[in-house]
Every structure is written in C-alpha cells, then in structure tokens.
Design a protein around this motif. Structure first.
Motif, PDB file in Angstrom:
ATOM      1  N   TYR A  77       0.875  -1.206   0.061  1.00 12.24           N
ATOM      2  CA  TYR A  77       0.011  -0.161  -0.109  1.00 12.24           C
ATOM      3  C   TYR A  77       0.817   1.290  -0.040  1.00 12.24           C
ATOM      4  O   TYR A  77       0.715   2.224  -0.652  1.00 12.24           O
ATOM      5  CB  TYR A  77      -0.998   0.011   1.198  1.00 12.24           C
ATOM      6  N   ARG A  78       1.827   1.203   0.929  1.00 19.53           N
ATOM      7  CA  ARG A  78       2.674   2.352   0.742  1.00 19.53           C
ATOM      8  C   ARG A  78       3.311   2.772  -0.263  1.00 19.53           C
ATOM      9  O   ARG A  78       3.300   3.838  -0.846  1.00 19.53           O
ATOM     10  CB  ARG A  78       4.053   2.050   1.839  1.00 19.53           C
ATOM     11  N   LEU A  79       3.755   1.889  -1.155  1.00 20.12           N
ATOM     12  CA  LEU A  79       4.339   2.049  -2.685  1.00 20.12           C
ATOM     13  C   LEU A  79       3.059   2.368  -3.661  1.00 20.12           C
ATOM     14  O   LEU A  79       3.513   3.134  -4.645  1.00 20.12           O
ATOM     15  CB  LEU A  79       5.140   0.802  -2.999  1.00 20.12           C
ATOM     16  N   PHE A  80       1.908   1.980  -3.505  1.00 16.07           N
ATOM     17  CA  PHE A  80       1.025   2.293  -4.335  1.00 16.07           C
ATOM     18  C   PHE A  80       0.193   3.733  -3.878  1.00 16.07           C
ATOM     19  O   PHE A  80      -0.634   4.121  -4.994  1.00 16.07           O
ATOM     20  CB  PHE A  80      -0.296   1.285  -4.395  1.00 16.07           C
ATOM     21  N   LYS A  81       0.266   4.007  -3.005  1.00 12.72           N
ATOM     22  CA  LYS A  81      -0.602   5.158  -2.398  1.00 12.72           C
ATOM     23  C   LYS A  81      -0.774   6.350  -3.180  1.00 12.72           C
ATOM     24  O   LYS A  81      -1.590   7.091  -3.360  1.00 12.72           O
ATOM     25  CB  LYS A  81      -0.492   5.424  -0.981  1.00 12.72           C
ATOM     26  N   THR A  82       0.497   6.837  -3.811  1.00 11.62           N
ATOM     27  CA  THR A  82       0.504   7.916  -4.632  1.00 11.62           C
ATOM     28  C   THR A  82      -0.032   7.626  -5.963  1.00 11.62           C
ATOM     29  O   THR A  82      -0.277   8.581  -6.543  1.00 11.62           O
ATOM     30  CB  THR A  82       2.045   8.371  -4.802  1.00 11.62           C
ATOM     31  N   HIS A  83      -0.349   6.626  -6.249  1.00 15.89           N
ATOM     32  CA  HIS A  83      -1.110   6.227  -7.694  1.00 15.89           C
ATOM     33  C   HIS A  83      -2.645   5.807  -7.548  1.00 15.89           C
ATOM     34  O   HIS A  83      -3.311   5.630  -8.553  1.00 15.89           O
ATOM     35  CB  HIS A  83      -0.487   4.882  -8.053  1.00 15.89           C
ATOM     36  N   LEU A  84      -3.016   6.178  -6.128  1.00 14.37           N
ATOM     37  CA  LEU A  84      -4.414   5.877  -5.954  1.00 14.37           C
ATOM     38  C   LEU A  84      -5.282   7.054  -5.713  1.00 14.37           C
ATOM     39  O   LEU A  84      -4.788   8.280  -5.350  1.00 14.37           O
ATOM     40  CB  LEU A  84      -4.669   5.069  -4.880  1.00 14.37           C
ATOM     41  N   ASN A  85      -6.288   7.152  -6.206  1.00 12.15           N
ATOM     42  CA  ASN A  85      -7.374   8.199  -6.002  1.00 12.15           C
ATOM     43  C   ASN A  85      -7.668   8.192  -4.679  1.00 12.15           C
ATOM     44  O   ASN A  85      -7.804   7.307  -3.863  1.00 12.15           O
ATOM     45  CB  ASN A  85      -8.763   7.954  -6.822  1.00 12.15           C
ATOM     46  N   THR A  86      -7.916   9.509  -4.071  1.00 13.01           N
ATOM     47  CA  THR A  86      -8.004   9.676  -2.776  1.00 13.01           C
ATOM     48  C   THR A  86      -9.501   9.951  -2.300  1.00 13.01           C
ATOM     49  O   THR A  86     -10.441  10.032  -3.057  1.00 13.01           O
ATOM     50  CB  THR A  86      -7.436  10.946  -2.203  1.00 13.01           C
ATOM     51  N   GLY A  87      -9.838   9.759  -1.037  1.00 15.50           N
ATOM     52  CA  GLY A  87     -10.981   9.654  -0.599  1.00 15.50           C
ATOM     53  C   GLY A  87     -11.815   8.365  -0.230  1.00 15.50           C
ATOM     54  O   GLY A  87     -13.112   8.314  -0.559  1.00 15.50           O
ATOM     55  N   TYR A  88     -11.173   7.324  -0.138  1.00 16.20           N
ATOM     56  CA  TYR A  88     -11.681   5.879   0.223  1.00 16.20           C
ATOM     57  C   TYR A  88     -11.367   5.073   1.418  1.00 16.20           C
ATOM     58  O   TYR A  88     -10.107   5.480   1.797  1.00 16.20           O
ATOM     59  CB  TYR A  88     -11.419   5.239  -0.955  1.00 16.20           C
ATOM     60  N   ASP A  89     -12.193   4.458   2.044  1.00 16.69           N
ATOM     61  CA  ASP A  89     -11.810   3.609   2.863  1.00 16.69           C
ATOM     62  C   ASP A  89     -11.390   2.134   2.374  1.00 16.69           C
ATOM     63  O   ASP A  89     -12.434   1.825   1.425  1.00 16.69           O
ATOM     64  CB  ASP A  89     -12.899   3.424   4.195  1.00 16.69           C
ATOM     65  N   ILE A  90     -10.540   1.434   2.661  1.00 13.40           N
ATOM     66  CA  ILE A  90     -10.130   0.323   1.742  1.00 13.40           C
ATOM     67  C   ILE A  90      -9.807  -1.099   2.846  1.00 13.40           C
ATOM     68  O   ILE A  90      -9.131  -0.573   3.658  1.00 13.40           O
ATOM     69  CB  ILE A  90      -8.837   0.480   0.940  1.00 13.40           C
ATOM     70  N   LEU A  91     -10.116  -2.143   2.465  1.00 11.93           N
ATOM     71  CA  LEU A  91      -9.775  -3.151   3.186  1.00 11.93           C
ATOM     72  C   LEU A  91      -9.007  -4.120   2.307  1.00 11.93           C
ATOM     73  O   LEU A  91      -9.667  -4.545   1.178  1.00 11.93           O
ATOM     74  CB  LEU A  91     -11.049  -4.115   4.003  1.00 11.93           C
ATOM     75  N   PHE A  92      -8.016  -4.637   2.578  1.00 12.00           N
ATOM     76  CA  PHE A  92      -7.291  -5.517   1.574  1.00 12.00           C
ATOM     77  C   PHE A  92      -7.097  -6.816   2.391  1.00 12.00           C
ATOM     78  O   PHE A  92      -6.322  -6.930   3.212  1.00 12.00           O
ATOM     79  CB  PHE A  92      -5.879  -4.780   1.343  1.00 12.00           C
ATOM     80  N   PHE A  93      -7.960  -7.780   1.922  1.00 11.54           N
ATOM     81  CA  PHE A  93      -8.204  -9.285   2.636  1.00 11.54           C
ATOM     82  C   PHE A  93      -7.316 -10.188   1.750  1.00 11.54           C
ATOM     83  O   PHE A  93      -7.843 -10.475   0.597  1.00 11.54           O
ATOM     84  CB  PHE A  93      -9.758  -9.332   2.620  1.00 11.54           C
ATOM     85  N   VAL A  94      -6.298 -10.671   2.249  1.00 13.20           N
ATOM     86  CA  VAL A  94      -5.594 -11.721   1.717  1.00 13.20           C
ATOM     87  C   VAL A  94      -5.665 -13.110   2.405  1.00 13.20           C
ATOM     88  O   VAL A  94      -5.583 -13.152   3.389  1.00 13.20           O
ATOM     89  CB  VAL A  94      -3.957 -11.176   1.484  1.00 13.20           C
ATOM     90  N   TYR A  95      -5.717 -14.186   1.324  1.00 13.93           N
ATOM     91  CA  TYR A  95      -5.866 -15.434   1.869  1.00 13.93           C
ATOM     92  C   TYR A  95      -4.602 -16.049   2.043  1.00 13.93           C
ATOM     93  O   TYR A  95      -3.664 -15.397   1.393  1.00 13.93           O
ATOM     94  CB  TYR A  95      -6.816 -16.191   1.127  1.00 13.93           C
TER      95      TYR A  95
END
Length: 125
Positions: A77-95
């Motif tokens: 996430y830290r590496l991608f956050k500058t490439h994301l649109n802002t104003g969202y709540d996100i849950l990243f769920f990995v199995y």
C-alpha cells in the motif's frame, strides 16, 4: 530502478482503519472486488486521503506468518498510495498462500484496477 522501489513516504497513523465499527461497515456495505486469493472492500469517505486496513482471516497460520503478511500488505500500500485516487476507505483481505512481496503487489494492482481506484498512470512492477 523499478517503479515500485521508489520511495513514496511513510504510512501515516491517520491512514489506518482501526475502529471495529468502520471495518464492519466496510464488510457489510462496501463495494468489493476479488481475484484468486484476495479481496478488496472499498467505499467513499469524507476525507482528503485514503484509510486502509489489513484484516487477516481466521486460521492464517501462526503469529509470524500473520505479521509477515501484514508487513507485505502495508509496504504494498505504501508504494501504491501515490497512484491511488483519494477519499476511500479500503480493506485489503488476503488469503493464505500468496506470501511473496511481488505477488502481493500484483494482486493489489489488479484489485485496484478492477475497483477503479488507480489514477490514469502507468505502474510497472
């Protein structure tokens, strides 16, 4: 140097989703996209930045494996956050099973593209 290795800043405290009520709201009413081995829950928030959480499913190995999984997800996430649109709540769920950093980056990129969260820019891994 590859694009995902560039320094993008730290993962700040206000970017974390911590309240159980916020996490439950995302699980119940948020939009979701999925790929094999992971899901992304997201919804708009009233803020100028994104907030993210990394829930771990029950039975995800031992404490060492759970902590490593969270570290991979936070760094992705830290590496991608500058490439994301802002104003969202996100849950990243990995199995369990997708436990390399490179695969985590690919999964996160694919999920964000499906959700329409990526800005119009080219990200190469």
């Amino acid at each position: 140097m590859e694009a995902y290795l560039l320094k993008t800043g730290r993962f700040k405290r206000e970017e974390h989703i911590k309240r159980p009520a916020d996490i439950q709201r995302l699980f119940k009413t948020g939009k979701r996209v999925s790929v094999y081995g992971a899901k992304l829950f997201y919804m708009r928030n009233e803020l100028d930045f994104n907030r993210i959480g990394f829930p771990i499913p029950r039975g995800y190995g031992n404490a060492v494996q759970r902590n490593a999984s969270k570290r991979y997800s936070r760094e992705t996430y830290r590496l991608f956050k500058t490439h994301l649109n802002t104003g969202y709540d996100i849950l990243f769920f990995v199995y369990p099973g997708n436990d390399t950093f490179h695969s985590r980056c690919e999964i996160f990129k694919t999920l964000c593209q499906k959700a329409g969260l990526l800005k119009d820019c080219e990200i190469s891994l």
